[in-house]
Design a protein around this motif. Structure first.
Motif, mmCIF file in Angstrom:
data_model
loop_
_atom_site.group_PDB
_atom_site.id
_atom_site.type_symbol
_atom_site.label_atom_id
_atom_site.label_comp_id
_atom_site.label_asym_id
_atom_site.label_seq_id
_atom_site.Cartn_x
_atom_site.Cartn_y
_atom_site.Cartn_z
ATOM 1 N N CYS A 1 -5.364 7.142 6.512
ATOM 2 C CA CYS A 1 -3.942 7.162 6.158
ATOM 3 C C CYS A 1 -3.483 8.490 5.577
ATOM 4 O O CYS A 1 -2.329 8.600 5.143
ATOM 5 C CB CYS A 1 -3.653 6.032 5.164
ATOM 6 S SG CYS A 1 -4.672 6.091 3.666
ATOM 7 N N TRP B 1 -2.428 1.327 -4.707
ATOM 8 C CA TRP B 1 -2.103 -0.048 -4.341
ATOM 9 C C TRP B 1 -1.204 -0.675 -5.398
ATOM 10 O O TRP B 1 -1.452 -0.561 -6.592
ATOM 11 C CB TRP B 1 -3.381 -0.869 -4.210
ATOM 12 C CG TRP B 1 -4.264 -0.408 -3.095
ATOM 13 C CD1 TRP B 1 -5.262 0.521 -3.177
ATOM 14 C CD2 TRP B 1 -4.213 -0.834 -1.736
ATOM 15 N NE1 TRP B 1 -5.844 0.695 -1.945
ATOM 16 C CE2 TRP B 1 -5.215 -0.125 -1.044
ATOM 17 C CE3 TRP B 1 -3.437 -1.751 -1.041
ATOM 18 C CZ2 TRP B 1 -5.460 -0.307 0.318
ATOM 19 C CZ3 TRP B 1 -3.666 -1.925 0.319
ATOM 20 C CH2 TRP B 1 -4.672 -1.212 0.983
ATOM 21 N N GLU C 1 -8.169 2.111 6.671
ATOM 22 C CA GLU C 1 -7.418 2.734 7.763
ATOM 23 C C GLU C 1 -7.113 4.171 7.376
ATOM 24 O O GLU C 1 -6.564 4.422 6.301
ATOM 25 C CB GLU C 1 -6.121 1.978 8.005
ATOM 26 C CG GLU C 1 -5.303 2.476 9.179
ATOM 27 C CD GLU C 1 -5.882 2.073 10.517
ATOM 28 O OE1 GLU C 1 -5.811 2.881 11.461
ATOM 29 O OE2 GLU C 1 -6.407 0.951 10.623
ATOM 30 N N HIS D 1 -7.414 9.463 1.911
ATOM 31 C CA HIS D 1 -7.757 8.105 2.347
ATOM 32 C C HIS D 1 -9.049 7.611 1.695
ATOM 33 O O HIS D 1 -9.126 6.483 1.215
ATOM 34 C CB HIS D 1 -7.902 8.078 3.880
ATOM 35 C CG HIS D 1 -8.732 6.960 4.391
ATOM 36 N ND1 HIS D 1 -8.310 5.642 4.363
ATOM 37 C CD2 HIS D 1 -9.975 6.945 4.928
ATOM 38 C CE1 HIS D 1 -9.255 4.870 4.874
ATOM 39 N NE2 HIS D 1 -10.273 5.628 5.215
ATOM 40 N N HIS E 1 -1.892 1.290 6.469
ATOM 41 C CA HIS E 1 -3.091 1.203 5.647
ATOM 42 C C HIS E 1 -3.832 -0.086 6.008
ATOM 43 O O HIS E 1 -3.366 -0.868 6.844
ATOM 44 C CB HIS E 1 -2.743 1.193 4.154
ATOM 45 C CG HIS E 1 -1.975 2.379 3.684
ATOM 46 N ND1 HIS E 1 -2.567 3.560 3.264
ATOM 47 C CD2 HIS E 1 -0.635 2.589 3.567
ATOM 48 C CE1 HIS E 1 -1.642 4.428 2.905
ATOM 49 N NE2 HIS E 1 -0.455 3.866 3.076
ATOM 50 N N GLN F 1 0.567 5.826 -0.266
ATOM 51 C CA GLN F 1 -0.321 6.996 -0.292
ATOM 52 C C GLN F 1 -0.384 7.517 -1.733
ATOM 53 O O GLN F 1 0.589 8.082 -2.215
ATOM 54 C CB GLN F 1 0.201 8.082 0.641
ATOM 55 C CG GLN F 1 0.057 7.733 2.119
ATOM 56 C CD GLN F 1 0.596 8.841 3.005
ATOM 57 O OE1 GLN F 1 1.713 9.339 2.840
ATOM 58 N NE2 GLN F 1 -0.194 9.256 3.964
ATOM 59 N N PHE F 2 -1.497 7.372 -2.466
ATOM 60 C CA PHE F 2 -2.738 6.719 -2.082
ATOM 61 C C PHE F 2 -3.129 5.760 -3.199
ATOM 62 O O PHE F 2 -4.081 5.996 -3.916
ATOM 63 C CB PHE F 2 -3.827 7.767 -1.846
ATOM 64 C CG PHE F 2 -3.467 8.736 -0.754
ATOM 65 C CD1 PHE F 2 -3.721 8.408 0.568
ATOM 66 C CD2 PHE F 2 -2.843 9.930 -1.039
ATOM 67 C CE1 PHE F 2 -3.383 9.286 1.589
ATOM 68 C CE2 PHE F 2 -2.489 10.803 -0.019
ATOM 69 C CZ PHE F 2 -2.760 10.478 1.300
ATOM 70 N N SER G 1 0.841 -1.199 0.000
ATOM 71 C CA SER G 1 0.000 0.000 0.000
ATOM 72 C C SER G 1 0.875 1.247 0.000
ATOM 73 O O SER G 1 1.943 1.268 0.618
ATOM 74 C CB SER G 1 -0.912 0.003 1.230
ATOM 75 O OG SER G 1 -0.138 -0.122 2.422
ATOM 76 N N CYS H 1 -9.172 1.123 1.131
ATOM 77 C CA CYS H 1 -8.307 1.239 2.297
ATOM 78 C C CYS H 1 -9.218 1.515 3.494
ATOM 79 O O CYS H 1 -10.030 2.437 3.452
ATOM 80 C CB CYS H 1 -7.298 2.365 2.133
ATOM 81 S SG CYS H 1 -6.289 2.629 3.616
ATOM 82 N N SER I 1 3.216 -2.250 3.894
ATOM 83 C CA SER I 1 3.012 -0.845 3.524
ATOM 84 C C SER I 1 4.311 -0.238 3.033
ATOM 85 O O SER I 1 5.393 -0.569 3.536
ATOM 86 C CB SER I 1 2.496 -0.048 4.720
ATOM 87 O OG SER I 1 2.461 1.334 4.413
#
Length: 355
Positions: A219, A138, A217, A223, A172, A135-136, A133, A215, A167
């Motif tokens: 982050c 995958w 969580e 997010h 995340h 920001q932001f 993971s 996601c 991560s």
């Protein structure tokens, strides 16, 4: 009593409005109440069992309370009723019944927790996927095929997918509501070193289709925009996809657009075997359902975040921060012709594997 009833009447419309408002929240394809795979179905069965037990307990407790309130309400001339303190029979009953309910809920829960924690990362029959993971966005790596991709996890139907998640920056959480529960992706060193703070899970998708992931969580500022897709296809289509991902890809025929692409894009991204794979692989970006994980590719735009692949790419290249605040992709100073040419080229990078 009348005053309380008047207050209740005033609050009823408020509660009714809140119920209507909350009933419209969420999306069907982001709901754990719509399981589409064996892992999600097992988790949903546990949820139904727990909710059923709670409903039964609530109904019984409320029924007894209502009966006691009505049957034993105070009347003129009533004396203090006989006290039941120290009644061993009653104490045994209200101790044993909760224990029985806990066993009914606890045994299948423990069984599922250990069953769903099984590690398939060494299973040669499972599709191995290393999830990282950022920001932001995958990143997905298939070690069995040496394929890197991003934002869309393509998998074969009916196969176990063994996920190892870490991560690349902050904490995340990897979540595909209709296929499996979520796991945290913890900051740590690379998986290859064997010392990563990695979490593992597995899931399956029996039916072909697209499943939305999020996601789960908090982050950073975008997010809520950190979406990804899981594309489940038949095994033949998956084989064609893996082969196409490793095939050479021609760069733009226009020298000016090619130079601009190499200078401004391939210094961070990869297309086929060309470029540097630091940020999302662009090999099949024209086939993806979204640009930047949030701009939906469609021929008939109904919302602000929709448009054709070409339009969405152009919008993203022009100002990625306006689309996804906090993203690490910088705004590059390009001419209108360069933006247009690069967006057109990328929109045509398609892999037609679903034949």
């Amino acid at each position: 009593m009348m005053k309380r009833w008047n207050v209740g009447k005033r609050l009823l419309p408020l509660f009714a409005g809140m119920m209507l408002l909350l009933s419209a929240c969420g999306r069907a394809d982001l709901s754990t109440l719509n399981p589409q795979g064996p892992v999600a179905e097992e988790q949903f069965d546990l949820m139904k069992l727990a909710i059923s037990i709670m409903i039964i307990v609530v109904i019984i407790v409320f029924a007894i309370s209502l009966y006691v309130i009505v049957r034993f309400r105070r009347r003129p001339g009533d004396k203090i009723p006989v006290q039941v303190e120290g009644n061993h029979k009653l104490e045994i009953i209200w101790t044993v019944i909760p224990l029985i309910l806990l066993v009914i809920l606890g045994v299948p829960t423990v069984n599922s927790v250990f069953g769903l924690a099984k590690d398939y990362s060494k299973d040669p029959e499972a599709i191995q996927v290393e999830v990282t993971s950022h920001q932001f966005w995958w990143e997905f790596y298939y070690p069995q095929y040496d394929i890197h991709t991003a934002q869309e996890l393509v998998i074969p139907t009916g196969k176990k997918i063994a996920v190892t998640a870490v991560s690349g920056d902050v904490l995340h959480s990897f979540w595909i509501p209709s296929l499996a529960g979520k796991i945290d992706t913890n900051p740590g060193t690379a998986v290859a070193s064997g010392t990563a703070n990695a979490n593992k899970m597995f899931f399956e998708a029996p039916k072909a289709g697209v499943y939305l992931g999020k996601c789960a969580e908090l982050c950073g500022p975008s997010h809520a925009l950190m979406d990804f897709k899981v594309k489940a296809v038949d095994e033949a289509s998956f084989d064609r996809w893996t082969a196409a991902q490793k095939a050479p890809v021609a760069l733009p025929s226009d020298p000016a657009i090619k130079d601009s692409l190499v200078k401004n894009c391939l210094s961070c991204h990869a297309i086929g075997d060309q470029g540097v794979l630091v940020y999302p692989n662009l090999t099949d970006i024209g086939s993806r359902l979204t640009v930047g994980g949030i701009l939906v590719n469609t021929d008939e735009a109904k919302y602000d975040n929709e448009g054709t692949t070409y339009e969405n790419l152009k919008r993203w290249i022009e100002d990625p921060q306006a689309v996804k605040p906090g993203t690490l992709m910088p705004k590059v100073e390009l001419s209108e012709q360069e933006i247009d040419g690069i967006a057109k080229y990328l929109s045509e990078l398609k892999i037609d594997y679903e034949k």
